[in-house]
Design a protein around this motif. Structure first.
Motif, PDB file in Angstrom:
ATOM      1  N   ARG A 149      -7.595  -5.416  11.190  1.00  0.00           N
ATOM      2  CA  ARG A 149      -7.806  -6.467  10.188  1.00  0.00           C
ATOM      3  C   ARG A 149      -9.057  -6.178   9.373  1.00  0.00           C
ATOM      4  N   SER A 150     -10.141  -5.801  10.067  1.00  0.00           N
ATOM      5  CA  SER A 150     -11.399  -5.534   9.390  1.00  0.00           C
ATOM      6  C   SER A 150     -11.272  -4.371   8.408  1.00  0.00           C
ATOM      7  N   VAL A 151     -10.601  -3.307   8.824  1.00  0.00           N
ATOM      8  CA  VAL A 151     -10.408  -2.144   7.937  1.00  0.00           C
ATOM      9  C   VAL A 151      -9.587  -2.544   6.714  1.00  0.00           C
ATOM     10  N   ALA A 152      -8.528  -3.320   6.942  1.00  0.00           N
ATOM     11  CA  ALA A 152      -7.695  -3.758   5.821  1.00  0.00           C
ATOM     12  C   ALA A 152      -8.515  -4.603   4.837  1.00  0.00           C
ATOM     13  N   GLU A 153      -9.397  -5.441   5.353  1.00  0.00           N
ATOM     14  CA  GLU A 153     -10.257  -6.243   4.477  1.00  0.00           C
ATOM     15  C   GLU A 153     -11.234  -5.360   3.712  1.00  0.00           C
ATOM     16  N   GLN A 154     -11.862  -4.414   4.417  1.00  0.00           N
ATOM     17  CA  GLN A 154     -12.824  -3.523   3.772  1.00  0.00           C
ATOM     18  C   GLN A 154     -12.178  -2.711   2.655  1.00  0.00           C
ATOM     19  N   GLU A 155     -10.936  -2.317   2.865  1.00  0.00           N
ATOM     20  CA  GLU A 155     -10.230  -1.505   1.870  1.00  0.00           C
ATOM     21  C   GLU A 155      -9.537  -2.349   0.812  1.00  0.00           C
ATOM     22  N   SER A 222       3.248 -15.742  27.246  1.00  0.00           N
ATOM     23  CA  SER A 222       2.792 -15.633  25.864  1.00  0.00           C
ATOM     24  C   SER A 222       1.339 -15.183  25.820  1.00  0.00           C
ATOM     25  N   SER A 223       0.978 -14.485  24.743  1.00  0.00           N
ATOM     26  CA  SER A 223      -0.397 -14.027  24.546  1.00  0.00           C
ATOM     27  C   SER A 223      -0.620 -13.844  23.047  1.00  0.00           C
ATOM     28  N   SER A 224      -1.839 -13.511  22.661  1.00  0.00           N
ATOM     29  CA  SER A 224      -2.129 -13.294  21.247  1.00  0.00           C
ATOM     30  C   SER A 224      -1.985 -11.817  20.913  1.00  0.00           C
ATOM     31  N   ALA A 225      -1.500 -11.528  19.724  1.00  0.00           N
ATOM     32  CA  ALA A 225      -1.291 -10.147  19.284  1.00  0.00           C
ATOM     33  C   ALA A 225      -1.343 -10.114  17.769  1.00  0.00           C
ATOM     34  N   GLY A 226      -0.890  -9.024  17.203  1.00  0.00           N
ATOM     35  CA  GLY A 226      -0.887  -8.890  15.757  1.00  0.00           C
ATOM     36  C   GLY A 226       0.302  -8.077  15.295  1.00  0.00           C
ATOM     37  N   ALA A 227       0.463  -7.991  13.993  1.00  0.00           N
ATOM     38  CA  ALA A 227       1.521  -7.162  13.403  1.00  0.00           C
ATOM     39  C   ALA A 227       1.031  -6.680  12.051  1.00  0.00           C
ATOM     40  N   ILE A 228       1.640  -5.609  11.553  1.00  0.00           N
ATOM     41  CA  ILE A 228       1.166  -4.971  10.329  1.00  0.00           C
ATOM     42  C   ILE A 228       2.295  -4.137   9.733  1.00  0.00           C
ATOM     43  N   HIS A 229       2.181  -3.849   8.443  1.00  0.00           N
ATOM     44  CA  HIS A 229       3.077  -2.894   7.789  1.00  0.00           C
ATOM     45  C   HIS A 229       2.398  -1.535   7.927  1.00  0.00           C
ATOM     46  N   PRO A 230       2.771  -0.729   8.915  1.00  0.00           N
ATOM     47  CA  PRO A 230       1.993   0.486   9.215  1.00  0.00           C
ATOM     48  C   PRO A 230       1.973   1.502   8.083  1.00  0.00           C
TER      49      PRO A 230
END
Length: 531
Positions: A149-155, A222-230
């Motif tokens: 998430r941080s890298v995506a924000e920085q870019e 259940s748990s927390s996770a993430g997803a992305i368009h790789p």
């Protein structure tokens, strides 16, 4: 006597069948993966293609660092090399070689999950390496949620990369597997209280109602996770690096590295051959994962290619769609048998496609046909049939409802828009391989220390850039690249630059001669057959 003979004959036939299967697998594992094949199956992620999909920079005759592979690992390595070295005033040249289009390997073909195996693996990690090391591995996996998430924000690509937080739901249909999972969750929550609040166990009735699942669901975790368009994440970063560092970064797609020659008295560098010419360098960084042992023969049987299968499907009309509220985003992992699982996430826009992969156990001989298979020009028809029909079964036909109405477009018009495959890299000891390659593994002599890359920091002053010359690798993520690869690449770039390794990097991921000798493919095959 007749019954005894019949039993013996059946047992012998089974033994011979198992032996034949094992010998076939052994031979497949020990052969070269070769180069990635042209015309791979069409991944839903890679359309429309990125503007830099077929970018070909002019191949220089020499580079300070050559990275082989343009997926998430190679991109992470290149980004840190360029940012750190250029910030320090070093005039470096980084070249990335890619055998096909940019990000056409596993990164551009996976499920987009940033779903770290946590309680699933913690018990075995603790047993094998101790509590401290096990927790460090868990923290590394968890760190990828924030890091990506941080890298995506920085870019400036947060929206384009579709990064999102999701609730990850493990669904069980087997009582023994569910009970085992609950015990693991208890151990995990006791030892890692900092992440305990994110794990909840739901018994059958509550799980079925909360997640609108089929009536034979026995429970969920259940748990927390993430997803992305790789694909978008990687290709947009590469495009920005090309723009930001035009004099320092070269991306050569459709330019495979076909061989590597060691240094000689007359040439103190490695020489890499490609169809476009040769290039010399003191540092080679292998970021090819399932294809790593093509150029590194001694890694055959240590990092094993494995063909995975993916699909993009339209949701049934009765399924709730995710909205702008992040809490509505979910991903699922469906456990129906001890070997293999299916995994699902849903895109936040468009037709809200369900990205479903898995089906390992449907590929014949409990999935053995996928091991050592590097043909991603097609996919398993058996797995394709399984993935194409299983979703109404998981959610229940009533919850699924009518089939989704397709929008106009270039994809198939039924439930399944696309099916494709990708090549993973399975580690023989289940841990990624990261670091400098010992000479016994790469099988090549190293450039002399005097050939370390230098650049002019000030007029007349020469400074060294990088650690001692050699070959480096980050690979073998065993199907969990999205929670290992980026930070593995970041740590590796630091090693190549000669920096202190970050405290967060688990030492068990380092590649050493001792570990290389101990890791055996037979152990992995035994583990598969005994589950």
């Amino acid at each position: 006597m007749g019954n005894t003979f019949s039993f013996f004959r059946l047992a012998l036939n089974e033994f011979l069948d198992n032996l034949h299967t094992f010998q076939t697998l052994q031979a497949r594992i020990e052969r070269s993966p070769g180069l990635p094949l042209p015309n791979p199956s069409r991944s839903f992620w890679t359309y429309p293609p990125s503007p830099i999909a077929t970018h070909v920079s002019q191949l220089p005759t020499h580079a300070d660092f050559v990275v082989v592979g343009s997926g998430i690992t190679g991109t992470s390595v290149v980004r840190r090399l360029l940012d750190c070295a250029c910030a320090d005033g070093h005039d470096i040249r980084v070249v990335m070689l890619e055998a096909r289009d940019a990000c056409s390997g596993a990164t551009g073909r996976n499920g987009g999950h940033i779903s770290p195996p946590l309680y699933h693996d913690y018990t075995s990690l603790k047993r094998d390496y101790g509590r401290v090391v096990a927790q460090k591995m868990i923290k590394l996996r968890l760190a990828h949620l924030e890091e990506l998430r941080s890298v995506a924000e920085q870019e400036g690509i947060l929206a384009e990369s579709q990064w999102r937080e999701v609730e990850s739901v493990d669904v069980f249909y087997n009582s023994d597997m569910f009970e085992k999972a609950k015990r693991k969750v208890q151990t995990y929550k006791a030892d890692l209280p900092f992440d305990a609040e994110h794990h909840e166990v739901y018994e059958a009735k509550e799980a079925i109602e909360k997640y609108r699942l089929a009536s034979d669901t026995l429970g969920c975790v259940s748990s927390s996770a993430g997803a992305i368009h790789p694909y978008q994440f990687v290709t947009r970063i590469l495009a920005k690096l090309l723009s930001q560092y035009p004099d320092h970064f070269s991306l050569c797609t459709n330019t495979p590295c076909t061989s590597i020659l060691p240094p000689t008295p007359s040439n103190p560098y490695y020489t890499l051959s490609t169809p476009r010419g040769t290039i010399t360098t003191p540092h080679i960084i292998h970021a090819t994962n399932g294809w790593a042992s093509t150029l590194l023969e001694k890694l055959r049987g240590k990092i094993i290619p494995f063909r995975g299968n993916m699909s993009a499907q339209r949701p049934g009309q009765s399924l709730p769609l995710p909205d702008s509220n992040a809490t509505s985003h979910r991903s699922f992992i469906f456990y129906t048998r001890p070997i293999g699982y299916d995994y699902l996430t849903q895109l936040p826009a468009g037709e809200h496609e369900l990205m479903l992969g898995g089906g390992f156990a449907q590929d014949g001989d409990e999935g053995y046909e996928a091991i050592g298979n590097t043909d991603d020009t097609t996919y398993s028809t058996r797995i394709g049939a399984h993935l194409s029909g299983v979703l109404p079964r998981y959610f229940g036909e009533n919850n699924w409802g009518r089939e989704g109405v397709p929008l106009e477009g270039e994809w198939a018009e039924g439930r399944v828009k696309a099916l494709w495959s990708g090549i993973l890299g399975i580690s023989a000891d289940s841990i990624p391989w990261v670091g400098r390659l010992p000479r016994v593994i790469c099988g090549r002599s190293e450039p002399p220390l005097s050939s370390i890359v230098k650049s002019e920091k000030e007029e007349g002053e020469q400074v060294h850039v990088g650690a001692a010359p050699g070959e480096w690798i980050a690979a073998g993520y065993s199907g969990e690249g999205m929670v290992h690869a980026w930070l593995s690449g970041k740590a590796l770039a630091g090693m190549v630059l000669g920096r202190e390794v970050e405290e967060w990097f688990p030492d068990i991921m380092r590649i050493t001669e001792k570990r290389w000798k101990k890791a055996r493919a037979e152990n992995l095959l035994d583990a598969l057959s005994s589950d």
